[in-house]
Design a protein around this motif. Structure first.
Motif, PDB file in Angstrom:
ATOM      1  N   ALA A  24      -3.118  14.005  -4.797  1.00  0.00           N
ATOM      2  CA  ALA A  24      -2.496  13.131  -3.806  1.00  0.00           C
ATOM      3  C   ALA A  24      -1.954  11.891  -4.512  1.00  0.00           C
ATOM      4  O   ALA A  24      -2.636  11.292  -5.347  1.00  0.00           O
ATOM      5  CB  ALA A  24      -3.521  12.746  -2.743  1.00  0.00           C
ATOM      6  N   CYS A  25      -0.724  11.515  -4.179  1.00  0.00           N
ATOM      7  CA  CYS A  25      -0.078  10.387  -4.844  1.00  0.00           C
ATOM      8  C   CYS A  25       0.249   9.278  -3.852  1.00  0.00           C
ATOM      9  O   CYS A  25       0.415   9.523  -2.653  1.00  0.00           O
ATOM     10  CB  CYS A  25       1.204  10.844  -5.547  1.00  0.00           C
ATOM     11  N   ASP A  26       0.359   8.073  -4.349  1.00  0.00           N
ATOM     12  CA  ASP A  26       0.628   6.898  -3.541  1.00  0.00           C
ATOM     13  C   ASP A  26       2.132   6.678  -3.439  1.00  0.00           C
ATOM     14  O   ASP A  26       2.819   6.524  -4.453  1.00  0.00           O
ATOM     15  CB  ASP A  26      -0.036   5.673  -4.168  1.00  0.00           C
ATOM     16  N   ASN A  27       2.661   6.659  -2.211  1.00  0.00           N
ATOM     17  CA  ASN A  27       4.092   6.467  -1.994  1.00  0.00           C
ATOM     18  C   ASN A  27       4.453   5.060  -1.555  1.00  0.00           C
ATOM     19  O   ASN A  27       5.606   4.792  -1.202  1.00  0.00           O
ATOM     20  CB  ASN A  27       4.605   7.472  -0.951  1.00  0.00           C
ATOM     21  N   ASP A  28       3.490   4.145  -1.562  1.00  0.00           N
ATOM     22  CA  ASP A  28       3.746   2.759  -1.161  1.00  0.00           C
ATOM     23  C   ASP A  28       4.186   1.921  -2.359  1.00  0.00           C
ATOM     24  O   ASP A  28       4.041   2.324  -3.514  1.00  0.00           O
ATOM     25  CB  ASP A  28       2.481   2.145  -0.557  1.00  0.00           C
ATOM     26  N   GLU A  29       4.731   0.741  -2.062  1.00  0.00           N
ATOM     27  CA  GLU A  29       4.994  -0.206  -3.140  1.00  0.00           C
ATOM     28  C   GLU A  29       3.663  -0.616  -3.758  1.00  0.00           C
ATOM     29  O   GLU A  29       2.676  -0.867  -3.061  1.00  0.00           O
ATOM     30  CB  GLU A  29       5.739  -1.435  -2.628  1.00  0.00           C
ATOM     31  N   LEU A  30       3.632  -0.681  -5.084  1.00  0.00           N
ATOM     32  CA  LEU A  30       2.358  -0.877  -5.774  1.00  0.00           C
ATOM     33  C   LEU A  30       2.567  -1.662  -7.060  1.00  0.00           C
ATOM     34  O   LEU A  30       3.567  -1.469  -7.767  1.00  0.00           O
ATOM     35  CB  LEU A  30       1.731   0.477  -6.072  1.00  0.00           C
ATOM     36  N   LEU A  31       1.625  -2.521  -7.348  1.00  0.00           N
ATOM     37  CA  LEU A  31       1.593  -3.253  -8.614  1.00  0.00           C
ATOM     38  C   LEU A  31       0.227  -3.037  -9.244  1.00  0.00           C
ATOM     39  O   LEU A  31      -0.801  -3.332  -8.636  1.00  0.00           O
ATOM     40  CB  LEU A  31       1.826  -4.748  -8.387  1.00  0.00           C
TER      41      LEU A  31
END
Length: 276
Positions: A24-31
């Protein structure tokens, strides 16, 4: 934007060309931060114009025939790293004497499709400005390193990047971008539709980025192991392209464009003389 405080671990591939797992991968803006310093950012809004990216997508889908055969092997083009992929290069390619390339020159995409140079200019400049805005200190250091080392004739649209690659449907195994100029960063644009998977996995930081359509990812490709998770195509006509900008170490040894043209001619003549 999500802020992720990561700790760099000692992860290493278990085998050569190890592939990433489907996760599962994160599709949100991320820092992602490492030791209080920014290391990776996934941006969904970075100043891009939708019509420009749609035009680029159409060009890549219908106007480019990606090189997929090399060394009589039909499973895909073999990069210098040994990684197999379908791709096209833009910007500057460094000398490769074994391939009878004796000087810096334009990449295949520029040669075969001159219109791509102008088409990609706006996107390159906009992406670089997003890098400067997101990571001002790191962008300034990146630019200093590049402009001190590289002749301006070989920079893409006067940004501190020399080279780029367009990957077509490439689920690349874990690798580091070892050929990049030390201390420089990479930028990656994703253009995709009708696909699952194809995320960017960075195991040393515990990151799984979804790289959704039209997102821009900024990261240190030579510092961290990274690979692409398996791709699944949900419908006919599905596609996934990534455009990656970087700085090639070997280009620091190239002079201006006129000097490189002369060098290529002299080298080619010298090699011909060996056999006459």
């Amino acid at each position: 934007m999500k802020i992720f405080n990561a700790s760099k671990n000692d992860w290493q591939p278990a085998v050569r060309l190890q592939v990433a797992d489907q996760v599962a991968c994160d599709n949100d803006e991320l820092l992602a931060m490492v030791d209080d310093e920014p290391a990776v950012s996934q941006l969904l809004e970075w100043g891009q114009r939708d019509e420009t990216l749609k035009a680029l997508t159409r060009f890549l889908r219908y106007g480019v025939k990606f090189q997929t055969i090399a060394r009589s092997n039909k499973r895909g083009f073999v990069r210098m790293s040994g990684i197999r992929a379908a791709n096209e290069y833009f910007g500057t390619t460094p000398p490769e004497p074994p391939k009878k390339r004796y000087a810096c020159r334009d990449g295949r995409l520029y040669v075969k499709h001159p219109e791509y140079r102008q088409m990609s200019k706006e996107i390159t400049v906009t992406a670089w400005r997003a890098f400067q805005k997101q990571f001002p200190t790191q962008a300034a250091e990146h630019e200093r390193i590049v402009r001190e080392a590289i002749h301006p004739d070989w920079l893409i649209s006067d940004t501190p990047f020399t080279s780029g690659i367009v990957n077509d449907r490439s689920a690349l195994p874990f690798h580091k971008d070892a050929g990049n100029l030390k201390g420089t960063w990479s930028m990656m644009l994703s253009l995709r539709d009708g696909t699952d998977g194809g995320g960017l996995q960075i195991p040393e930081l515990g990151l799984n980025l979804g790289i959704p359509n039209q997102s821009m990812t900024i990261f240190e490709g030579q510092r961290f192991w990274h690979g692409v998770t398996p791709l699944v195509y949900r419908k006919p006509g599905a596609y996934r392209f990534t455009l990656v900008w970087y700085v090639k170490e070997r280009i620091r040894h190239c002079g201006c464009r006129a000097d490189e043209t002369s060098r290529a001619s002299l080298e080619a003549t010298g090699n011909q003389d060996k056999y006459t």
